[in-house]
Write a protein that holds these residues in place. Sequence first.
Motif, mmCIF file in Angstrom:
data_model
loop_
_atom_site.group_PDB
_atom_site.id
_atom_site.type_symbol
_atom_site.label_atom_id
_atom_site.label_comp_id
_atom_site.label_asym_id
_atom_site.label_seq_id
_atom_site.Cartn_x
_atom_site.Cartn_y
_atom_site.Cartn_z
ATOM 1 N N ASN A 10 0.780 -1.229 0.140
ATOM 2 C CA ASN A 10 0.075 -0.013 0.000
ATOM 3 C C ASN A 10 0.983 1.149 0.024
ATOM 4 O O ASN A 10 0.421 2.269 -0.850
ATOM 5 C CB ASN A 10 -0.966 -0.078 1.118
ATOM 6 C CG ASN A 10 -1.905 1.145 1.448
ATOM 7 O OD1 ASN A 10 -1.598 2.191 1.876
ATOM 8 N ND2 ASN A 10 -2.852 1.408 0.326
ATOM 9 N N GLN A 11 2.103 1.262 0.774
ATOM 10 C CA GLN A 11 2.848 2.440 0.842
ATOM 11 C C GLN A 11 3.446 2.604 -0.514
ATOM 12 O O GLN A 11 3.748 3.908 -0.875
ATOM 13 C CB GLN A 11 3.819 2.516 2.019
ATOM 14 C CG GLN A 11 3.033 2.216 3.305
ATOM 15 C CD GLN A 11 3.873 2.490 4.737
ATOM 16 O OE1 GLN A 11 5.332 2.410 4.329
ATOM 17 N NE2 GLN A 11 3.426 2.970 5.648
ATOM 18 N N ALA A 48 -6.656 -0.593 -2.043
ATOM 19 C CA ALA A 48 -6.787 0.314 -1.268
ATOM 20 C C ALA A 48 -6.034 1.683 -1.523
ATOM 21 O O ALA A 48 -6.432 2.800 -1.457
ATOM 22 C CB ALA A 48 -6.337 0.073 0.340
ATOM 23 N N SER A 49 -4.943 1.447 -2.154
ATOM 24 C CA SER A 49 -4.099 2.721 -2.820
ATOM 25 C C SER A 49 -4.935 3.352 -3.887
ATOM 26 O O SER A 49 -4.596 4.516 -4.099
ATOM 27 C CB SER A 49 -2.661 2.266 -3.028
ATOM 28 O OG SER A 49 -2.929 1.495 -3.989
ATOM 29 N N ARG A 84 -6.224 7.905 -0.908
ATOM 30 C CA ARG A 84 -4.810 8.307 -0.940
ATOM 31 C C ARG A 84 -4.442 8.360 0.685
ATOM 32 O O ARG A 84 -3.115 8.570 1.056
ATOM 33 C CB ARG A 84 -4.627 9.674 -1.232
ATOM 34 C CG ARG A 84 -4.872 9.704 -2.858
ATOM 35 C CD ARG A 84 -4.595 11.210 -3.421
ATOM 36 N NE ARG A 84 -4.867 11.212 -4.700
ATOM 37 C CZ ARG A 84 -4.685 12.308 -5.436
ATOM 38 N NH1 ARG A 84 -4.268 13.683 -4.846
ATOM 39 N NH2 ARG A 84 -4.668 12.443 -6.744
ATOM 40 N N SER A 85 -5.540 7.696 1.600
ATOM 41 C CA SER A 85 -5.039 7.927 3.135
ATOM 42 C C SER A 85 -4.000 6.890 3.425
ATOM 43 O O SER A 85 -4.237 5.780 3.071
ATOM 44 C CB SER A 85 -6.377 7.907 3.821
ATOM 45 O OG SER A 85 -6.093 7.760 5.284
ATOM 46 N N ALA A 86 -2.950 7.319 4.086
ATOM 47 C CA ALA A 86 -2.259 6.211 4.640
ATOM 48 C C ALA A 86 -2.756 5.545 5.867
ATOM 49 O O ALA A 86 -2.178 4.312 6.131
ATOM 50 C CB ALA A 86 -0.842 7.030 5.178
ATOM 51 N N ALA A 87 -3.854 5.938 6.650
ATOM 52 C CA ALA A 87 -4.546 5.190 7.579
ATOM 53 C C ALA A 87 -5.178 3.901 6.989
ATOM 54 O O ALA A 87 -5.860 3.086 7.707
ATOM 55 C CB ALA A 87 -5.273 5.930 8.531
ATOM 56 N N ALA A 117 -4.486 1.268 5.079
ATOM 57 C CA ALA A 117 -3.853 0.146 5.387
ATOM 58 C C ALA A 117 -3.689 -0.511 6.837
ATOM 59 O O ALA A 117 -4.419 -1.732 7.167
ATOM 60 C CB ALA A 117 -2.344 0.105 4.708
ATOM 61 N N PRO A 118 -3.346 0.119 7.711
ATOM 62 C CA PRO A 118 -3.409 -0.099 9.033
ATOM 63 C C PRO A 118 -5.120 -0.349 9.435
ATOM 64 O O PRO A 118 -5.142 -1.551 10.161
ATOM 65 C CB PRO A 118 -3.193 1.187 10.026
ATOM 66 C CG PRO A 118 -2.230 1.558 8.929
ATOM 67 C CD PRO A 118 -2.853 1.654 7.653
ATOM 68 N N LEU A 119 -5.997 0.433 8.963
ATOM 69 C CA LEU A 119 -7.338 -0.159 9.297
ATOM 70 C C LEU A 119 -7.985 -1.334 8.827
ATOM 71 O O LEU A 119 -8.751 -2.213 9.374
ATOM 72 C CB LEU A 119 -8.297 1.100 8.851
ATOM 73 C CG LEU A 119 -8.284 2.416 9.810
ATOM 74 C CD1 LEU A 119 -8.954 3.519 9.119
ATOM 75 C CD2 LEU A 119 -8.434 2.106 11.169
ATOM 76 N N LEU A 120 -7.119 -1.612 7.548
ATOM 77 C CA LEU A 120 -7.805 -2.867 6.865
ATOM 78 C C LEU A 120 -7.071 -4.147 7.299
ATOM 79 O O LEU A 120 -7.682 -5.002 7.680
ATOM 80 C CB LEU A 120 -7.234 -2.855 5.248
ATOM 81 C CG LEU A 120 -7.377 -3.856 4.404
ATOM 82 C CD1 LEU A 120 -9.137 -3.829 4.085
ATOM 83 C CD2 LEU A 120 -6.795 -3.613 2.948
ATOM 84 N N ILE A 121 -5.849 -3.802 8.049
ATOM 85 C CA ILE A 121 -5.315 -4.846 8.731
ATOM 86 C C ILE A 121 -5.947 -5.269 10.064
ATOM 87 O O ILE A 121 -6.150 -6.509 10.497
ATOM 88 C CB ILE A 121 -3.747 -4.491 9.102
ATOM 89 C CG1 ILE A 121 -2.920 -4.546 7.746
ATOM 90 C CG2 ILE A 121 -3.368 -5.463 10.187
ATOM 91 C CD1 ILE A 121 -1.548 -4.138 8.193
#
Length: 545
Positions: free
Chosen positions: A92-93, A175-176, A180-183, A185-189
């Motif tokens: 994602n990043q 998700a990317s 564009r939110s970097a949050a 991926a963590p929320l998806l995890i």
Amino acid sequence: MSAPSSLVEAHSEHTPSPRRRQSAVPALARVEAVRLLRHPAFLVAIALYLAPWLYDLAIGDPAHRFPVLHDASWSSQFLLLLPAAGVLLAANQAALRSQRHGAEEAYQVLVVDRVARAGAHLLSLVPAVLGALVLSALRIAYLAAQPGAAGEVRPLEVLAGPACVLLAGCAGVLASTITRSAAAAPLLIVGLAAVTVTAAVNDTAAWRWLSLIANQNENASPLPTPLIERPAGTHLLWLTCWAALLAVAALLVSRLRSPSPRGPVASRAVAVVALVGILVTGILQISAGSATMKDREAAYTRHPAAYQTCDTRAHITYCAFPDFTSRVGEWAQVTAGVLRNTPPTIATDSYAVRQRVFPSGAVVTSSEDPSALPPLADWAADDLAAGTPNAVTVDTDWSEGAAGGDRGSDAVLAFAASFAYRAVVGTVPDQPRLTMVCGARAMLVVWLAAQATPGTADALASLRRRSFGPLTLPLLGSAAGLAFEPQGQDLAFALVDHPPADLAERIIAGWDQLSAADTSAEQAADLLGIHLPTSPDDYSEIAGC
């Protein structure tokens, strides 16, 4: 940040040909693959995956000396959830790199457009997935090489772990393309973890197979492979269809955000096929389980002799399911240790050991539950017909003392105590509930079981640390088994902790009296010339004694 107008105009006048674009995608994928493998999130996840394995290797790995390979094939998926989370975050990043650096508009002048870059990020997942497959294969190969390994490797279940890594990476790329939110991926995890944990808690629900990994009852002993009905192939196909759908969705969303939003027909067709595959495999997983398997389970439970092979060593016959014949040597060490300190007439008698399964015992919530009662009458008739009367039951679980966990440790001690009971009493318990062993017999059975091998001694020490009150050893997790009068067990504990130098000689000399049903713990202590320990609790009224 915006691209210079001259560059954008040049890009619009000289649009790269499809051939140049296609040749650039693999090159970009190789670069992104290397970056993904070096990403801190992925490296930390791999380190966490390897840590338990390396720790086991450093201490000699006693906990995995007796793996059941068809269960290890399934459980190997769990630790791969760590690399899956690392790949999701790293992918994602990487896909958001141009957004974070404000260079998205400048990227329009490159040979690869938005869709091609999404495809390159999806292809960059391949080395990480292959790495996960190699790790799983090495782990299973290591377990299969253990001398106490039982069962068979189930490749489709081993592949499910790498499939989870692929699915997670595709989810990160998708998700990317959506936000564009970097949050994200963590929320998806967190969301995927919540679904997995919920499915793990509901380990008997059919819908648990709709999570990444379907948990099994950890309190259940391993089953022979003919009784395994996990939909491994269907679950693997379900994960693969999800990964394909997420990958195609990432390409289609990227296409919608590009200057020419029409998506190729092939991508839409793949999405339809993947969606149909998800629906079909989901239904098949939920409806898994057949009446034929239930009949087979009942047959293996009530009449195991028909499905086993037997090996006679000296005067003891050992019967096991084909998956577990490698355990006979371990059982023989316990039986030899128990008989080592018995009179010659007892030590040279004929004995039989039979492996049994009792799946209902894994879900018992109360001793009053009818499903908690093992079919003792069927077992006795089955043993008599097979020429092995009074066969001692042994579990499919086994461990190196207490190193393999409480369940395996208790299985080792339960077998040692059951065989000691057979040697002392001359028969096996036939009560559907707990059989109370009283007085000197309680002392004799517990002591014989404890001194049989270092592993049985370790198992008893572990159970003592975890138990309060009278010692009980359930039979295969059922309501039946052995329970011991506290005075007799406390005398045995004292003999285990501080044995007299000639204890074995004293026991053999006084065997007839010590093995008599009416000899009390006090009389046993007097006969052995030791002081009877005083129990701190009042167990003056024990049912059956």
